[in-house]
Design an enzyme around this catalytic site. Structure first.
Site, mmCIF file in Angstrom:
data_model
loop_
_atom_site.group_PDB
_atom_site.id
_atom_site.type_symbol
_atom_site.label_atom_id
_atom_site.label_comp_id
_atom_site.label_asym_id
_atom_site.label_seq_id
_atom_site.Cartn_x
_atom_site.Cartn_y
_atom_site.Cartn_z
ATOM 1 N N ASP A 130 -55.641 6.226 -11.687
ATOM 2 C CA ASP A 130 -54.242 6.238 -12.115
ATOM 3 C C ASP A 130 -54.112 6.654 -13.577
ATOM 4 O O ASP A 130 -54.862 6.190 -14.437
ATOM 5 C CB ASP A 130 -53.635 4.846 -11.988
ATOM 6 C CG ASP A 130 -53.741 4.242 -10.600
ATOM 7 O OD1 ASP A 130 -54.791 4.398 -9.963
ATOM 8 O OD2 ASP A 130 -52.772 3.579 -10.169
ATOM 9 N N HIS A 172 -50.498 7.283 -14.659
ATOM 10 C CA HIS A 172 -49.176 6.661 -14.840
ATOM 11 C C HIS A 172 -48.430 7.145 -16.076
ATOM 12 O O HIS A 172 -47.933 6.361 -16.876
ATOM 13 C CB HIS A 172 -49.305 5.143 -14.876
ATOM 14 C CG HIS A 172 -49.322 4.514 -13.520
ATOM 15 N ND1 HIS A 172 -48.262 4.598 -12.648
ATOM 16 C CD2 HIS A 172 -50.292 3.801 -12.878
ATOM 17 C CE1 HIS A 172 -48.563 3.963 -11.525
ATOM 18 N NE2 HIS A 172 -49.794 3.482 -11.638
ATOM 19 N N ASP A 188 -51.078 8.414 -8.421
ATOM 20 C CA ASP A 188 -50.286 7.709 -9.442
ATOM 21 C C ASP A 188 -50.360 8.438 -10.774
ATOM 22 O O ASP A 188 -50.734 7.874 -11.805
ATOM 23 C CB ASP A 188 -50.727 6.252 -9.577
ATOM 24 C CG ASP A 188 -50.187 5.373 -8.448
ATOM 25 O OD1 ASP A 188 -49.703 5.938 -7.454
ATOM 26 O OD2 ASP A 188 -50.268 4.138 -8.558
ATOM 27 N N ASP A 223 -44.745 7.648 -13.323
ATOM 28 C CA ASP A 223 -44.092 6.341 -13.329
ATOM 29 C C ASP A 223 -44.695 5.414 -14.383
ATOM 30 O O ASP A 223 -45.867 5.499 -14.724
ATOM 31 C CB ASP A 223 -44.147 5.647 -11.961
ATOM 32 C CG ASP A 223 -43.081 6.144 -10.999
ATOM 33 O OD1 ASP A 223 -42.080 6.710 -11.471
ATOM 34 O OD2 ASP A 223 -43.253 5.971 -9.773
ATOM 35 N N ARG A 224 -43.844 4.514 -14.832
ATOM 36 C CA ARG A 224 -44.173 3.499 -15.848
ATOM 37 C C ARG A 224 -44.352 4.126 -17.232
ATOM 38 O O ARG A 224 -43.590 3.863 -18.131
ATOM 39 C CB ARG A 224 -45.384 2.656 -15.440
ATOM 40 C CG ARG A 224 -45.102 1.748 -14.246
ATOM 41 C CD ARG A 224 -46.168 0.678 -14.095
ATOM 42 N NE ARG A 224 -45.831 -0.259 -13.042
ATOM 43 C CZ ARG A 224 -45.090 -1.351 -13.187
ATOM 44 N NH1 ARG A 224 -44.581 -1.619 -14.380
ATOM 45 N NH2 ARG A 224 -44.845 -2.149 -12.181
ATOM 46 N N ASN A 278 -49.441 5.865 -4.180
ATOM 47 C CA ASN A 278 -48.222 5.216 -3.693
ATOM 48 C C ASN A 278 -47.028 5.479 -4.612
ATOM 49 O O ASN A 278 -45.873 5.345 -4.196
ATOM 50 C CB ASN A 278 -48.435 3.711 -3.528
ATOM 51 C CG ASN A 278 -48.753 3.003 -4.830
ATOM 52 O OD1 ASN A 278 -49.752 3.308 -5.475
ATOM 53 N ND2 ASN A 278 -47.920 2.050 -5.218
ATOM 54 N N HIS A 279 -47.290 5.891 -5.864
ATOM 55 C CA HIS A 279 -46.181 6.201 -6.774
ATOM 56 C C HIS A 279 -45.697 7.641 -6.657
ATOM 57 O O HIS A 279 -44.724 8.005 -7.320
ATOM 58 C CB HIS A 279 -46.564 5.889 -8.220
ATOM 59 C CG HIS A 279 -46.318 4.456 -8.576
ATOM 60 N ND1 HIS A 279 -45.155 4.018 -9.165
ATOM 61 C CD2 HIS A 279 -47.077 3.355 -8.391
ATOM 62 C CE1 HIS A 279 -45.213 2.703 -9.342
ATOM 63 N NE2 HIS A 279 -46.374 2.278 -8.882
ATOM 64 N N HIS A 294 -56.393 6.858 -2.728
ATOM 65 C CA HIS A 294 -55.765 6.050 -3.774
ATOM 66 C C HIS A 294 -55.883 4.556 -3.491
ATOM 67 O O HIS A 294 -56.238 3.772 -4.377
ATOM 68 C CB HIS A 294 -54.294 6.426 -3.939
ATOM 69 C CG HIS A 294 -53.618 5.650 -5.020
ATOM 70 N ND1 HIS A 294 -53.860 5.891 -6.355
ATOM 71 C CD2 HIS A 294 -52.748 4.604 -4.979
ATOM 72 C CE1 HIS A 294 -53.160 5.043 -7.085
ATOM 73 N NE2 HIS A 294 -52.481 4.252 -6.285
ATOM 74 N N ARG A 335 -49.491 -7.391 -2.105
ATOM 75 C CA ARG A 335 -48.479 -6.424 -2.544
ATOM 76 C C ARG A 335 -47.289 -6.366 -1.595
ATOM 77 O O ARG A 335 -46.239 -5.838 -1.951
ATOM 78 C CB ARG A 335 -49.099 -5.025 -2.640
ATOM 79 C CG ARG A 335 -50.219 -4.886 -3.640
ATOM 80 C CD ARG A 335 -50.786 -3.483 -3.578
ATOM 81 N NE ARG A 335 -51.962 -3.292 -4.404
ATOM 82 C CZ ARG A 335 -51.949 -2.865 -5.668
ATOM 83 N NH1 ARG A 335 -50.804 -2.610 -6.252
ATOM 84 N NH2 ARG A 335 -53.064 -2.707 -6.342
ATOM 85 N N HIS A 377 -55.634 2.453 -7.939
ATOM 86 C CA HIS A 377 -54.563 1.551 -7.498
ATOM 87 C C HIS A 377 -54.518 0.193 -8.192
ATOM 88 O O HIS A 377 -53.523 -0.508 -8.087
ATOM 89 C CB HIS A 377 -54.709 1.370 -5.982
ATOM 90 C CG HIS A 377 -53.528 0.814 -5.250
ATOM 91 N ND1 HIS A 377 -52.225 1.131 -5.551
ATOM 92 C CD2 HIS A 377 -53.456 -0.044 -4.195
ATOM 93 C CE1 HIS A 377 -51.423 0.511 -4.707
ATOM 94 N NE2 HIS A 377 -52.140 -0.227 -3.887
#
Length: 496
Positions: free
Chosen positions: A241, A243, A270, A273-274, A302-303, A351, A399, A426
């Site tokens: 990730d 991000h 990923d 995001d964030r 998943n993002h 992922h 989750r 992840h």
């Protein structure tokens, strides 16, 4: 923070409380809660959650369940947060924060209708609360938009953004001072692009759309599982990730070398995001994919999904820096990203992780339809969401999506499919990586000091074609401009 360190801190706190005077379990639980609250305030969420758990065992209350739910939300354990919110509401149906917690968890999981029901419950209890009313109205807008999109989705003649986009109609202003893109991306263009991004300059909309359209057309033709061959003696790097932490991405290239035909990379989902530099991150990756299509690889996380991008900032960032149309095109494009990679027939990279059901084969994965938003069940869901656990068997995911799979599951699946080990991402890890399941599963996470608060290292994995044993390189976060994480996130996604 490692599990061992967390346990040691919790034990020390509990020992200090035992030395104090308390009348009963209720009073002791209150003292533990106060300690947990301080750890939460200090952003040490693992310790806070464990201390709340001890307090709950002594004297369960709605507030304790609500506080632990908040810690779980910070740890992105939405399934556990939902369970705690339910327990809080069961104990005290008037506990407004329980509804807030549950709504936040449901929002994070894309269950907007359930979130709307909880916000509605809050508004009934506190009708003059401006924040509650605002969240209810915003969530209501999302649900109405979902209903509208569902209604028009039956229109099979509806064209994608990619099909209707007219790049030639986009003019380039004389004042534009960024890099200019010709028919194809060059190394020189990429170096100038990265330099401009570091200076917080934008790529012109015309070139951004051209890159995205070329990327869309390329990934559409890829298989769901991409097979990679690393020649003997040649290096290959796997990253986790990122991000939207663009400056840390650039640091990876500083440490390990720029992508090239002799220095190939795989980024394991990923990307966005964030972090508030997700646009710069994704266009850097797209550029290298177009420049080195057979030596730069990207897996879906998943993002890379509509719901996550709406909540965690990517959609807001694209709209702020470009347009809603571009955001919609990213949504279309992400649906075509491969779900996993197979390196030299021996290393399986995805992922999330392995599967809720036994018997899933590589052929089953190859046949999986990926051109959609991630479902809540099945092969695609597990590839994007699942996590390893230390004990044998499977467990429901904390989750709220996917599953937790044990060492026996990994060993059986690897043996059945001729795999030496699984690489997945992840999850934040203190050193940026972690070995699981007797060396048959590894986590790699490449976003150091995640969200500017986790104090973790990032890491990447290197292998060679004739030595598939993973070698790990941890690294620290580097400075970035004073724009905080989640700067473009949906205002709905707050912790109350």
């Amino acid at each position: 923070m490692t599990a061992t360190l967390t346990d040691d801190i919790v034990a020390t706190v509990l020992e200090s409380i035992e030395e104090k005077k308390y009348e009963n379990d209720k009073e002791k639980a209150g003292m533990i809660k106060d300690e947990a609250n301080q750890f939460f305030k200090d952003q040490v969420y693992d310790v806070a959650a464990d201390l709340y758990s001890v307090a709950i065992e002594l004297h369960p209350t709605a507030v304790l369940y609500g506080n632990r739910a908040q810690a779980y939300l910070k740890k992105e354990l939405y399934g556990s947060a939902l369970e705690d919110a339910d327990n809080a509401i069961a104990i005290d149906p008037s506990y407004v924060k329980g509804f807030y917690r549950r709504a936040t968890a449901n929002m994070a999981l894309g269950r907007f209708r359930k979130a709307l029901a909880d916000y509605q419950a809050v508004v009934k209890v506190v009708p003059n609360d401006k924040d509650a009313k605002s969240k209810f109205e915003e969530c209501q807008k999302i649900v109405r938009r979902q209903n509208f999109l569902a209604a028009i989705s039956v229109d099979h003649d509806k064209k994608t953004v990619a099909e209707t986009l007219d790049i030639n109609a986009i003019a380039i202003e004389d004042s534009y001072e960024g890099p200019h893109l010709g028919e194809k991306i060059t190394k020189e263009f990429m170096l100038e692009l990265i330099s401009k991004f570091k200076d917080q300059k934008k790529l012109h909309k015309k070139y951004a759309f051209k890159m995205l359209l070329d990327f869309y057309n390329y990934v559409k033709e890829l298989p769901t599982m991409v097979e990679i061959t690393v020649p003997a003696g040649k290096k290959f790097t796997i990253c986790g990730d990122v991000h939207g932490q663009f400056y840390d991405l650039c640091n990876i290239f500083e440490i390990n070398g720029m992508p090239s035909e002799t220095n190939p990379y795989l980024f394991n989902g990923d990307f966005v995001d964030r972090g508030s530099f997700s646009v710069e991150t994704i266009f850097t990756m797209i550029g290298f994919k177009l420049l080195y299509p057979n030596h730069f690889f990207m897996s879906r996380g998943n993002h890379e999904s509509d719901v996550m991008n709406k909540m965690y900032g990517f959609e807001g960032e694209v709209k702020a820096k470009y347009t809603q149309q571009m955001s919609d095109m990213f949504t279309e494009t992400f649906c075509w990203l491969p779900l996993c990679h197979l390196i030299n027939q021996k290393i399986f990279v995805c992922h999330g992780g392995l599967f809720k059901e036994d018997g899933v084969t590589l052929d089953d994965i190859k046949k999986t339809n990926r051109n959609r938003q991630p479902p809540d069940e099945g092969i695609m869901c597990d590839l994007l969401w699942s996590d390893p656990q230390p004990i044998d068997g499977r467990s429901p995911s904390k989750r709220g999506v996917g599953c937790q799979f044990g060492p026996d599951v990994t060993a059986k699946w690897c043996e059945a499919n001729g795999i030496e080990y699984v690489v997945r991402s992840h999850e934040v890890k203190p050193e940026g990586y972690e070995m699981h399941h007797n060396g048959q599963c590894y986590t790699v996470f490449s976003a150091p000091n995640y969200c500017d608060q986790m104090n973790n290292k990032g890491a990447f994995i290197t292998i060679t074609g004739d030595n598939l044993s993973p070698r790990f390189t941890p690294f620290d976060a580097v400075p970035h401009p004073k724009l905080p994480p989640m700067a473009y996130a949906n205002s709905l996604f707050g912790f109350n």
